[in-house]
Each structure stands twice: as structure tokens, then as C-alpha cells.
Motif scaffolding. Structure first.
Motif, short mmCIF file in Angstrom:
data_model
loop_
_atom_site.label_atom_id
_atom_site.label_comp_id
_atom_site.label_asym_id
_atom_site.label_seq_id
_atom_site.Cartn_x
_atom_site.Cartn_y
_atom_site.Cartn_z
N LEU A 156 0.59 -0.97 0.30
CA LEU A 156 -0.18 -0.04 0.37
C LEU A 156 1.21 1.64 0.45
CD1 LEU A 156 -2.86 -0.38 2.42
CD2 LEU A 156 -2.90 -1.17 0.20
N ILE A 157 2.35 1.16 0.48
CA ILE A 157 2.35 2.80 0.82
C ILE A 157 3.70 2.80 -0.25
CG2 ILE A 157 4.90 1.30 2.19
CD1 ILE A 157 2.40 4.78 2.97
N ASP A 158 4.15 1.84 -0.37
CA ASP A 158 4.94 1.29 -1.93
C ASP A 158 4.50 2.01 -2.73
OD1 ASP A 158 7.07 1.02 -3.49
OD2 ASP A 158 7.14 -0.63 -3.52
N ALA B 104 -8.24 -7.72 -4.90
CA ALA B 104 -8.86 -8.76 -5.44
C ALA B 104 -7.45 -9.24 -6.62
CB ALA B 104 -8.98 -7.36 -6.52
N LEU B 105 -5.87 -8.52 -5.72
CA LEU B 105 -5.22 -9.47 -6.55
C LEU B 105 -4.67 -10.59 -6.96
CD1 LEU B 105 -2.19 -6.91 -5.42
CD2 LEU B 105 -3.13 -7.41 -8.06
N GLY B 106 -4.21 -11.41 -7.68
CA GLY B 106 -4.27 -12.98 -7.96
C GLY B 106 -2.85 -13.17 -7.52
N THR B 107 -2.58 -14.45 -6.77
CA THR B 107 -1.87 -14.87 -6.49
C THR B 107 -0.23 -14.85 -7.92
OG1 THR B 107 -1.64 -16.76 -7.14
CG2 THR B 107 -1.37 -16.27 -4.42
N LYS B 108 -0.92 -14.68 -9.05
CA LYS B 108 -0.77 -14.77 -10.73
C LYS B 108 0.11 -13.09 -10.50
CE LYS B 108 -1.79 -19.43 -11.74
NZ LYS B 108 -3.17 -20.41 -13.05
N ASP B 109 -0.87 -12.47 -10.19
CA ASP B 109 -0.67 -11.08 -10.43
C ASP B 109 0.19 -10.48 -10.13
OD1 ASP B 109 -3.30 -11.22 -12.08
OD2 ASP B 109 -4.14 -10.80 -10.45
N VAL B 110 1.30 -10.97 -9.38
CA VAL B 110 2.43 -10.49 -8.60
C VAL B 110 3.57 -10.98 -9.01
CG1 VAL B 110 3.87 -10.29 -6.73
CG2 VAL B 110 1.66 -10.50 -6.18
N ASP B 111 4.11 -10.25 -10.14
CA ASP B 111 6.17 -10.62 -10.46
C ASP B 111 6.84 -10.15 -9.95
OD1 ASP B 111 7.65 -10.80 -12.70
OD2 ASP B 111 6.99 -9.58 -14.11
N LEU B 112 7.48 -11.41 -9.33
CA LEU B 112 8.15 -10.94 -8.44
C LEU B 112 9.91 -10.89 -9.05
CD1 LEU B 112 7.36 -13.48 -5.80
CD2 LEU B 112 6.90 -11.21 -5.87
N GLU B 113 9.85 -11.05 -9.90
CA GLU B 113 11.04 -11.49 -11.16
C GLU B 113 10.99 -10.57 -11.14
OE1 GLU B 113 13.73 -13.69 -14.47
OE2 GLU B 113 11.52 -14.31 -13.80
N ASN B 114 9.99 -9.74 -12.03
CA ASN B 114 10.22 -8.21 -12.74
C ASN B 114 9.91 -6.64 -11.56
OD1 ASN B 114 11.98 -8.28 -15.48
ND2 ASN B 114 9.36 -10.43 -15.60
N GLN B 115 9.32 -7.19 -10.51
CA GLN B 115 9.71 -6.68 -9.16
C GLN B 115 8.23 -5.87 -9.69
OE1 GLN B 115 13.95 -5.58 -8.14
NE2 GLN B 115 12.37 -4.45 -6.90
N PRO C 198 4.79 -0.88 -10.84
CA PRO C 198 5.78 -1.53 -9.52
C PRO C 198 6.79 -1.41 -8.49
CG PRO C 198 6.57 1.08 -10.18
CD PRO C 198 4.89 0.83 -10.99
N ALA C 199 7.28 -2.10 -8.11
CA ALA C 199 7.26 -2.75 -6.53
C ALA C 199 8.41 -2.64 -6.39
CB ALA C 199 6.40 -3.87 -6.13
N GLY C 200 8.61 -2.25 -5.59
CA GLY C 200 10.45 -1.96 -4.23
C GLY C 200 10.86 -3.28 -3.98
N LEU C 201 12.41 -3.49 -3.82
CA LEU C 201 12.55 -4.81 -3.26
C LEU C 201 11.72 -5.13 -1.97
CD1 LEU C 201 14.54 -6.94 -4.39
CD2 LEU C 201 16.81 -5.31 -3.00
#
Length: 314
Positions: free
Chosen positions: A159-161, A171-182, A198-201
Motif C-alpha cells: 500500500l505504501i509503496d 482483488a490481486l491474485g497470486t499470479k498478478d505478482v511478478d516478483l522477478e520483474n518487481q 512497480p514494486a520496490g525490492l
């Protein structure tokens, strides 16, 4: 209303029947909500419409107003009653009723009795942003290896990032998070608009840690944020949990999800981010909405100048 709705072989049709006036209005509301859903309105939008229109329906019933006699003056009386509750209640009621009666006119159900009603101005409430120390205090309370701790840290950091709305986060699904590409794929944004955020490290690491704990629950769905029973996390639960953490962190005023979005926007601009990038990040329809945050950061400069400017020393 010179005409009314009645059911004909399972469908809606215009009729001049004068019995059961309020149920006729209820039928119009049901048809309108169905039309909104077909048009792609979200569940939250449908809920808001239903809430406002049912309140108007109940008012018509308690006032004994016949649907055939419903006029602009009746609508003004109702809105005046809503204003007694609050200015925001008046704004929301006027907004939804104007849309509803415009639809009724298009469908040939009745004339647009809300056409000449001016939409009231909504006074914007000043939302205080969280300080870095306050957010750090909240995150410190989320440390630990329990499912709840890992989930709460992931939610707070997201939320803060990213500044996503709480409805978008839940509403996010687990497949909606692209950890490799942040990055996070918001599929269910406001107005059903999609965007990539985008999401920070540190946020990515927190989500990864949470996913490891989440997998041990053997959940029956793919939604990202769950409660410890494995069921989807609701907005109410998220709101309560964030408030609970904030109170434990020594923050006296309420801390709802929107405050994180507000804080994200201000921090982004204070660190040198531009308004256009912020608009895309927050998913605003227009730059005008984003400019409110720009004005707030400009006031920061004025306050700092008043306190630290050397001109008054000589």
C-alpha cells in the motif's frame, strides 16, 4: 412520472397502471442495477448505487409519495433531508440519483426529474500523511514468522509503496505478482481499468515471505491476501487490522487504507517524482486528480520557507 414500469412476460415494459407505486420504483432500481452490472460496473459501485437508491425508495414510501406524482420538488426535499446528515451524504445521493433518473429518461420510464438539480460541491477533507517514523513503527509490529505478521507486512509495504487502492490490493491474485520483474498487475482497477504497478525490492521480499506462509494454508482460491482461515481478506478486515496495528504503534488518529495511498502520493512527489508518473501509478483518470497532491507538496515548501528562510534574519 407520467408512465410506470410493469412486468410483461418476464421483461420490463412501460405501463399506466397506478397501483403499487413504490414497488414500481423498486423494479426500475433493479433494472438499473442490472444495466450497470452489464456495463461493467464493479461490485463496489453496484453496492453504492443500491445503498443510495434504496434509501430514496424508503423515503418515498415513508412520505407516502406516489410514483406518478414524483417531481423535481420531491427530489429537492429528499436531498435537503440528506444534507442534514452531512455534505458528503448530499453529494453522494445527488450524484447517484442524477445518473439513475437520466437512465430512466433514456429508457422511457419517466422524465429526467434530476436534470435541473445541480451537483453540490464536496468539501475535500484534509488527510494527514503518515510520517516515515510512523510507518516504520507499524512495520516493526509486523515482524515475525507467523502467517498474520507476514501478511500484514506485505500489505502495508504494498500500500505504501505502490499506492494501490485497498479494493485493488484485495482483488490481486497470486499470479498478478511478478516478483522477478518487481511489478504487480492490477486487473481490477477503478472503472475496470488495468495497469501495471512497480514494486520496490523490500515490498517484493515481503510478498515472497508472505507467499511462503500462505502456501502452508492450502487455500482454495488464488487471491493473494487471505485471513488465517484461508478465506479472502475483506475490506472491513483489512481496515480493522491496519487500524489495530496503527494504535499499537502509538498513532492516535484512525489509519485507514486510503491514508496509505495518500501518503504514497505525497512521499513520491517530495522525493522528486513527477505528476504524470504519479497519475499512472495511482491509476487516476485525469491529471487534475493528481494535481491535488502537487498543491499539497507546494504548501510544504511554503511552510518550510516560513520556518527556515534566512531572509527574515537580516
Amino acid at each position: 412520472m407520467g408512465s410506470m414500469i410493469t412486468r410483461v412476460k418476464g421483461s420490463l415494459a412501460v405501463s399506466s397502471v397506478s397501483d403499487h407505486q413504490v414497488p414500481v420504483l423498486a423494479q426500475a432500481i433493479t433494472a438499473f442495477l442490472l444495466d450497470r452490472r452489464i456495463a461493467g460496473a464493479t461490485d463496489a459501485t453496484i453496492y453504492t448505487y443500491r445503498l443510495q437508491l434504496n434509501a430514496f425508495l424508503n423515503w418515498c414510501g415513508s412520505a407516502g409519495i406516489d410514483v406518478t406524482d414524483l417531481s423535481t420538488d420531491h427530489l429537492r426535499l429528499y436531498l435537503a433531508a440528506r444534507q442534514q446528515s452531512s455534505q458528503s451524504a448530499l453529494f453522494e445521493a445527488a450524484r447517484r440519483l442524477k445518473t439513475f433518473f437520466h437512465w430512466c429518461a433514456q429508457e422511457g420510464i419517466c422524465s429526467d426529474i434530476a436534470l435541473v438539480i445541480r451537483r453540490p460541491k464536496l468539501q475535500e477533507k484534509v488527510v494527514e500523511s503518515l510520517s516515515i517514523a510512523q510507518v516504520r513503527a507499524m512495520l516493526a509490529l509486523c515482524r515475525g514468522d507467523s502467517f498474520v505478521n507476514r501478511r500484514d507486512e506485505a500489505l502495508v509495504r504494498l500500500l505504501i509503496d505502490s499506492g494501490v487502492r485497498i479494493s485493488e490490493a484485495l482483488a490481486l491474485g497470486t499470479k498478478d505478482v511478478d516478483l522477478e520483474n518487481q511489478r504487480v498487475f492490477v486487473r481490477h482497477g477503478k472503472g475496470q481499468k488495468q495497469r501495471i504497478v512497480p514494486a520496490g525490492l523490500r515490498t517484493v521480499k515481503a510478498i515472497l515471505r508472505y507467499l511462503q506462509a500462505r502456501d502452508r494454508l492450502t487455500p482454495s482460491n488464488d487471491l493473494l491476501f487471505l485471513v488465517d482461515s484461508g478465506q479472502p481478506m475483506t475490506r472491513r478486515h483489512a481496515h480493522q487490522q491496519l487500524n489495530r496495528i496503527a494504535k499499537r504503534a502509538g498513532i492516535e488518529e484512525p489509519v485507514g487504507p486510503h491514508r496509505f495511498r495518500h501518503t504514497c502520493a505525497l512521499w513520491f512527489l517530495r522525493r522528486g517524482g513527477d505528476a504524470l508518473s504519479l497519475q499512472k501509478l495511482l491509476g487516476h483518470n485525469s491529471l487534475e486528480m493528481t494535481k491535488r497532491y502537487v498543491v499539497m507538496t507546494e504548501s510544504d515548501v511554503s511552510a518550510a520557507h516560513a520556518k527556515f528562510a534566512p531572509g527574515d534574519l537580516v
